[in-house]
Design an enzyme around this catalytic site. Structure first.
Site, PDB file in Angstrom:
ATOM      1  N   GLU A  26       2.982  55.196  19.654  1.00 24.79           N
ATOM      2  CA  GLU A  26       1.908  55.986  20.256  1.00 24.79           C
ATOM      3  C   GLU A  26       0.950  55.067  21.034  1.00 24.79           C
ATOM      4  O   GLU A  26       0.579  53.999  20.555  1.00 24.79           O
ATOM      5  CB  GLU A  26       1.143  56.725  19.153  1.00 24.79           C
ATOM      6  N   HIS A  86       0.651  64.340  24.501  1.00 26.47           N
ATOM      7  CA  HIS A  86      -0.270  65.063  23.623  1.00 26.47           C
ATOM      8  C   HIS A  86      -1.066  66.035  24.499  1.00 26.47           C
ATOM      9  O   HIS A  86      -1.585  65.645  25.554  1.00 26.47           O
ATOM     10  CB  HIS A  86      -1.261  64.123  22.947  1.00 26.47           C
ATOM     11  N   GLY A 117      -7.315  69.551  19.017  1.00 25.07           N
ATOM     12  CA  GLY A 117      -8.365  68.658  19.519  1.00 25.07           C
ATOM     13  C   GLY A 117      -9.673  69.018  18.840  1.00 25.07           C
ATOM     14  O   GLY A 117      -9.734  69.964  18.034  1.00 25.07           O
ATOM     15  N   ALA A 132      -4.383  75.095  17.025  1.00 23.40           N
ATOM     16  CA  ALA A 132      -3.184  74.541  17.667  1.00 23.40           C
ATOM     17  C   ALA A 132      -2.028  75.543  17.677  1.00 23.40           C
ATOM     18  O   ALA A 132      -1.212  75.544  18.605  1.00 23.40           O
ATOM     19  CB  ALA A 132      -2.775  73.257  16.939  1.00 23.40           C
ATOM     20  N   LYS A 173       2.142  77.041  11.432  1.00 26.69           N
ATOM     21  CA  LYS A 173       2.176  76.351  12.740  1.00 26.69           C
ATOM     22  C   LYS A 173       3.483  75.591  12.910  1.00 26.69           C
ATOM     23  O   LYS A 173       4.140  75.688  13.948  1.00 26.69           O
ATOM     24  CB  LYS A 173       0.968  75.398  12.791  1.00 26.69           C
TER      25      LYS A 173
HETATM   26  P1  FAD Z   1      -5.139  72.937  13.836  1.00 22.61           P
HETATM   27  O1  FAD Z   1      -3.721  73.005  13.421  1.00 22.61           O
HETATM   28  O2  FAD Z   1      -5.657  74.052  14.655  1.00 22.61           O
HETATM   29  O3  FAD Z   1      -6.005  72.795  12.499  1.00 22.61           O
HETATM   30  C1  FAD Z   1      -7.413  72.524  12.548  1.00 22.61           C
HETATM   31  C2  FAD Z   1      -8.069  73.123  11.314  1.00 22.61           C
HETATM   32  O4  FAD Z   1      -8.034  74.532  11.406  1.00 22.61           O
HETATM   33  C3  FAD Z   1      -7.360  72.769  10.000  1.00 22.61           C
HETATM   34  O5  FAD Z   1      -8.334  72.645   9.005  1.00 22.61           O
HETATM   35  C4  FAD Z   1      -6.504  73.987   9.737  1.00 22.61           C
HETATM   36  O6  FAD Z   1      -6.190  74.166   8.377  1.00 22.61           O
HETATM   37  C5  FAD Z   1      -7.395  75.099  10.261  1.00 22.61           C
HETATM   38  N1  FAD Z   1      -6.668  76.277  10.715  1.00 22.61           N
HETATM   39  C6  FAD Z   1      -5.519  76.310  11.433  1.00 22.61           C
HETATM   40  N2  FAD Z   1      -5.167  77.586  11.698  1.00 22.61           N
HETATM   41  C7  FAD Z   1      -6.104  78.373  11.128  1.00 22.61           C
HETATM   42  C8  FAD Z   1      -6.313  79.792  11.052  1.00 22.61           C
HETATM   43  N3  FAD Z   1      -5.454  80.644  11.617  1.00 22.61           N
HETATM   44  N4  FAD Z   1      -7.413  80.239  10.388  1.00 22.61           N
HETATM   45  C9  FAD Z   1      -8.301  79.388   9.813  1.00 22.61           C
HETATM   46  N5  FAD Z   1      -8.146  78.043   9.845  1.00 22.61           N
HETATM   47  C10 FAD Z   1      -7.070  77.545  10.499  1.00 22.61           C
HETATM   48  N6  FAD Z   1      -6.832  64.601  18.938  1.00 22.61           N
HETATM   49  C11 FAD Z   1      -7.087  64.452  20.266  1.00 22.61           C
HETATM   50  O7  FAD Z   1      -8.171  64.829  20.740  1.00 22.61           O
HETATM   51  N7  FAD Z   1      -6.155  63.882  21.104  1.00 22.61           N
HETATM   52  C12 FAD Z   1      -4.947  63.468  20.647  1.00 22.61           C
HETATM   53  O8  FAD Z   1      -4.127  62.964  21.409  1.00 22.61           O
HETATM   54  C13 FAD Z   1      -4.654  63.605  19.260  1.00 22.61           C
HETATM   55  N8  FAD Z   1      -3.475  63.218  18.773  1.00 22.61           N
HETATM   56  C14 FAD Z   1      -3.197  63.412  17.450  1.00 22.61           C
HETATM   57  C15 FAD Z   1      -1.949  63.038  16.972  1.00 22.61           C
HETATM   58  C16 FAD Z   1      -1.623  63.214  15.628  1.00 22.61           C
HETATM   59  C17 FAD Z   1      -0.267  62.805  15.143  1.00 22.61           C
HETATM   60  C18 FAD Z   1      -2.588  63.775  14.748  1.00 22.61           C
HETATM   61  C19 FAD Z   1      -2.251  63.958  13.296  1.00 22.61           C
HETATM   62  C20 FAD Z   1      -3.822  64.152  15.210  1.00 22.61           C
HETATM   63  C21 FAD Z   1      -4.152  63.986  16.568  1.00 22.61           C
HETATM   64  N9  FAD Z   1      -5.385  64.367  17.090  1.00 22.61           N
HETATM   65  C22 FAD Z   1      -5.649  64.205  18.423  1.00 22.61           C
HETATM   66  C23 FAD Z   1      -6.443  64.911  16.213  1.00 22.61           C
HETATM   67  C24 FAD Z   1      -6.478  66.441  16.176  1.00 22.61           C
HETATM   68  O9  FAD Z   1      -6.706  66.989  17.445  1.00 22.61           O
HETATM   69  C25 FAD Z   1      -7.637  66.821  15.242  1.00 22.61           C
HETATM   70  O10 FAD Z   1      -7.303  66.467  13.910  1.00 22.61           O
HETATM   71  C26 FAD Z   1      -8.096  68.254  15.301  1.00 22.61           C
HETATM   72  O11 FAD Z   1      -9.300  68.352  14.536  1.00 22.61           O
HETATM   73  C27 FAD Z   1      -7.131  69.235  14.657  1.00 22.61           C
HETATM   74  O12 FAD Z   1      -6.019  69.350  15.391  1.00 22.61           O
HETATM   75  P2  FAD Z   1      -4.761  70.182  14.835  1.00 22.61           P
HETATM   76  O13 FAD Z   1      -3.836  70.255  15.956  1.00 22.61           O
HETATM   77  O14 FAD Z   1      -4.302  69.647  13.521  1.00 22.61           O
HETATM   78  O15 FAD Z   1      -5.496  71.609  14.595  1.00 22.61           O
END
Ligand code: FAD
Length: 290
Positions: A26, A86, A117, A132, A173
């Protein structure tokens, strides 16, 4: 355009891997010309290892997607390696995302990591997306046929209300995606537990563990505090006391030990957080014989 889902084949968490584990790297978009030169050198040096794929992170803020796109375009234009871009959705409209996906498809990108994000500095979530999982659907519906990855947090996402709801949302998801890549963590048991919890929810998609060689302990501590990652104090103290090549070697050795445990636990591959440096990743690949 190589798709990560095809590289991963029949791997699933908790099962013994079938086939060769993937090794991926990465990178983040460089902030200035010096950092860009350093990244190009790192890409050259790690390219020799013929990684399974590389990924490019996406910064928050207005030009986050543009900066990622420009590095992705450069890699697609000149390097024979599958790329995963990403893509974050919070703060963006559906038409922004549709245009970006069209662009990635035209560049020949086969893989998208679909992420929520974070809204900048705790501001309210804006735009057409909240989670997401909504982006996963949009990427899935795109005619390019992208392979879709999502983020997983072995120690639970810091915004989750509790562990059970975190796992339920993740399973839903990931069930709609092809694979997950995890946040970094330091205890292989966290990975095994995540796999078991997903399996209990009927989710058997591959989960690639993200491994962070701690070449800069102070920065990694800061990232860990933001992610809710538990820091092994003894390791960090030991690395704090080292400098230069000695620290890089010790960080790589610790990361390789964790990666070995993860592969033994059935991980389908290892995703290394390179911090845009090559030395630790090269040593890890050698130690693991990947
Ligand atoms: P989600 O899957 O949407 O989850 C976020 C929160 O919402 C979690 O607590 C989840 O349990 C909750 N949730 C999900 N769905 C629901 C629902 N239907 N109802 C209620 N709650 C719900 N960030 C960046 O800005 N740029 C990057 O390039 C980047 N790369 C990453 C790469 C990896 C491998 C990882 C692990 C993280 C990365 N991140 C990045 C960080 C990520 O964007 C953050 O952790 C962000 O806060 C959550 O993203 P997510 O896609 O996990 O969100």
């Amino acid at each position: 355009m190589a798709r990560i889902v095809d590289l991963l084949g029949a791997h699933r968490p908790g099962a013994r891997p079938r086939g060769t584990p993937t090794l991926s790297f990465e990178f983040f978009p460089p902030a200035d010309d010096d950092a860009d030169r350093r990244l190009q050198q790192t890409l050259d040096e790690l390219g020799v290892l013929a990684p399974s794929f590389v990924s490019v992170t996406c910064g928050v803020g207005g030009d986050g997607h543009d900066r990622t796109r420009s590095i992705v375009a450069e890699i697609c234009g000149g390097r024979p390696v599958p790329v995963m871009a990403h893509v974050t959705c919070v703060g963006h409209t559906r038409s922004d995302i549709a245009a970006l996906l069209d662009d990635y498809a035209a560049l020949g990108v086969g893989n998208i990591l679909a992420l929520a994000g974070d809204p900048p500095d705790g501001s309210a979530i804006s735009g057409d997306f909240r989670y997401a999982a909504e982006l996963v659907q949009v990427v899935r519906d795109h005619p390019a046929g992208f392979s879709v990855g999502v983020a997983a947090h072995p120690e639970v996402h810091p915004r989750s209300a509790d562990r059970a709801s975190d796992r339920r949302h993740l399973a839903a998801k990931l069930g709609a995606a092809d694979f997950a890549v995890t946040q970094f963590f330091f205890d292989a048991e966290d990975y095994t537990r995540l796999g078991n919890e997903l399996a209990d929810l009927g989710c058997h998609q591959p989960v690639i563990p993200g491994v962070m060689p701690v070449i800069w302990p102070r920065s990694v501590r800061r990232y860990a505090a933001m992610n809710g990652t538990t820091v092994p104090e003894a390791l960090f103290d030991r690395l704090d006391a080292l400098a230069g090549d000695d620290r890089v070697a010790a960080a790589a050795d610790a990361a390789a030990e964790l990666a070995r445990d993860l592969l033994a636990a059935g991980a389908p591959g290892i995703h290394l957080y390179t911090l845009n440096r090559s030395e630790a990743s090269i040593r890890i690949a050698e130690l693991l014989d990947l």
